[in-house]
Design a protein around this motif. Structure first.
Motif, short mmCIF file in Angstrom:
data_model
loop_
_atom_site.label_atom_id
_atom_site.label_comp_id
_atom_site.label_asym_id
_atom_site.label_seq_id
_atom_site.Cartn_x
_atom_site.Cartn_y
_atom_site.Cartn_z
N LYS A 133 51.71 42.96 45.26
CA LYS A 133 52.27 42.06 46.27
C LYS A 133 53.11 40.94 45.67
CE LYS A 133 49.97 43.56 50.07
NZ LYS A 133 50.53 43.83 51.41
N ALA A 134 52.71 40.45 44.48
CA ALA A 134 53.36 39.24 43.97
C ALA A 134 53.78 39.33 42.51
CB ALA A 134 52.42 38.04 44.15
N GLY A 135 53.59 40.49 41.87
CA GLY A 135 53.92 40.62 40.46
C GLY A 135 54.85 41.79 40.19
N ALA A 136 54.32 42.79 39.50
CA ALA A 136 55.13 43.94 39.09
C ALA A 136 55.74 44.69 40.28
CB ALA A 136 54.29 44.89 38.24
N GLY A 137 54.96 44.82 41.36
CA GLY A 137 55.46 45.53 42.54
C GLY A 137 56.60 44.79 43.21
N LEU A 138 56.49 43.47 43.25
CA LEU A 138 57.56 42.65 43.84
C LEU A 138 58.83 42.73 43.00
CD1 LEU A 138 58.30 40.67 46.09
CD2 LEU A 138 57.42 38.83 44.65
N LEU A 139 58.67 42.70 41.67
CA LEU A 139 59.81 42.83 40.77
C LEU A 139 60.48 44.20 40.94
CD1 LEU A 139 61.53 41.75 38.42
CD2 LEU A 139 59.81 42.66 36.85
N TYR A 140 59.66 45.24 41.07
CA TYR A 140 60.18 46.60 41.26
C TYR A 140 60.97 46.69 42.57
CZ TYR A 140 60.22 51.72 41.41
OH TYR A 140 60.60 53.04 41.47
N GLU A 141 60.45 46.03 43.60
CA GLU A 141 61.16 46.03 44.89
C GLU A 141 62.53 45.36 44.75
OE1 GLU A 141 60.75 44.13 49.38
OE2 GLU A 141 58.96 44.35 48.14
N LYS A 142 62.59 44.26 44.02
CA LYS A 142 63.86 43.54 43.84
C LYS A 142 64.85 44.38 43.04
CE LYS A 142 61.89 38.88 44.12
NZ LYS A 142 61.56 37.64 43.37
N GLU A 143 64.33 45.16 42.09
CA GLU A 143 65.21 45.96 41.23
C GLU A 143 65.69 47.24 41.89
OE1 GLU A 143 62.88 46.53 37.74
OE2 GLU A 143 63.49 44.63 36.82
N THR A 144 64.83 47.84 42.73
CA THR A 144 65.15 49.16 43.28
C THR A 144 65.39 49.17 44.79
OG1 THR A 144 62.83 49.71 43.72
CG2 THR A 144 63.69 50.20 41.51
N GLY A 145 64.92 48.14 45.47
CA GLY A 145 65.02 48.12 46.92
C GLY A 145 63.89 48.86 47.61
N ILE A 146 62.99 49.45 46.83
CA ILE A 146 61.84 50.16 47.40
C ILE A 146 60.75 49.14 47.73
CG2 ILE A 146 60.06 51.91 46.99
CD1 ILE A 146 62.01 53.23 45.01
N THR A 147 60.41 49.03 49.00
CA THR A 147 59.46 48.01 49.43
C THR A 147 58.04 48.33 48.96
OG1 THR A 147 58.99 49.11 51.54
CG2 THR A 147 60.83 47.55 51.48
N ILE A 148 57.21 47.31 48.94
CA ILE A 148 55.82 47.45 48.51
C ILE A 148 55.09 48.48 49.36
CG2 ILE A 148 53.60 46.21 48.35
CD1 ILE A 148 55.36 43.69 47.71
N GLU A 149 55.45 48.55 50.65
CA GLU A 149 54.79 49.50 51.56
C GLU A 149 55.12 50.95 51.23
OE1 GLU A 149 56.38 46.74 52.50
OE2 GLU A 149 54.57 45.61 53.02
N LYS A 150 56.09 51.18 50.33
CA LYS A 150 56.44 52.55 49.94
C LYS A 150 56.11 52.83 48.48
CE LYS A 150 60.17 52.94 53.33
NZ LYS A 150 61.62 53.18 53.56
#
Length: 208
Positions: A133-150
């Protein structure tokens, strides 16, 4: 006119230390850490002693809030073991003093607020969800556009014990009785001649 922030607390209970963080949450679910404090667990002194230390830690952190304990909207606690999602009781773990103990209700009683929301969860699950929600997954979302829910995320912790967590599309995967990703009980040594583990098996990674 901006609404008043809510106050919540997160507590990480480990085999050697207990750490708590007091946070404020605004209406947009953005959080700010107000204060953190860490103390030794001293688990050799038993459940009652550690419970008293957790209570004192909570009271210390809320001392500056307008209504102290009454100002809290909730407390989340990560425990070093498998937590049954139905009963809220810890079923096993390297810090065995919590096994079967009604920690939630004991805290509510001691804090004088029997309706205070308190949620108990396996510490590795908490760590993995926080990263999603607030670390690696959030960074990945910013880099790829893939939301945490996916996303699907895995977390591994190495401390007093060995733990693992899995977050699938924004939700913790708990499995049966909360033991969905207890990787510490995979074999690292011989099942016949390895070290005895508290789970009843031999050779678990947890024992090394």
């Amino acid at each position: 006119m901006a609404s008043s922030p809510k106050f919540v607390m997160g507590i990480d209970v480990g085999g050697t230390k207990i750490e708590a963080a007091l946070l404020s949450l605004n209406s947009g679910s953005q959080f700010k850490i107000i204060e953190c404090k860490r103390i030794p667990t001293m688990r050799e002194r038993g459940y009652s002693s550690v419970l008293a230390r957790i209570i004192e830690l909570i009271k210390t952190l809320v001392r500056k809030l307008p209504q102290k304990i009454r100002s809290l909207s909730g407390i989340g606690i990560g425990l070093p073991g498998t937590v049954d999602p139905e009963s809220g009781l810890m079923l096993n773990g390297n810090t065995s003093l919590f096994v079967g103990q009604p920690l939630k209700y004991d805290l509510q009683e001691a804090l004088g607020n029997k309706t205070l929301p308190i949620v108990l969860e396996n510490d590795a699950n908490c760590f993995t969800l926080a990263e999603a929600k607030a670390g690696a997954g959030l960074l990945y979302e910013k880099e790829t556009g893939i939301t945490i829910e996916k996303q699907i995320g895995i977390g591994i912790i190495l401390g007093t014990g060995v733990g693992g967590g899995l977050v699938n599309h924004g939700q913790i995967f708990r499995g049966r009785k909360g033991g969905g990703l207890e990787i510490g009980h995979g074999p690292l040594g011989s099942r016949d001649q390895g070290k005895a583990c508290f789970c009843g098996l031999n050779g678990c990674a947890e024992t090394y």
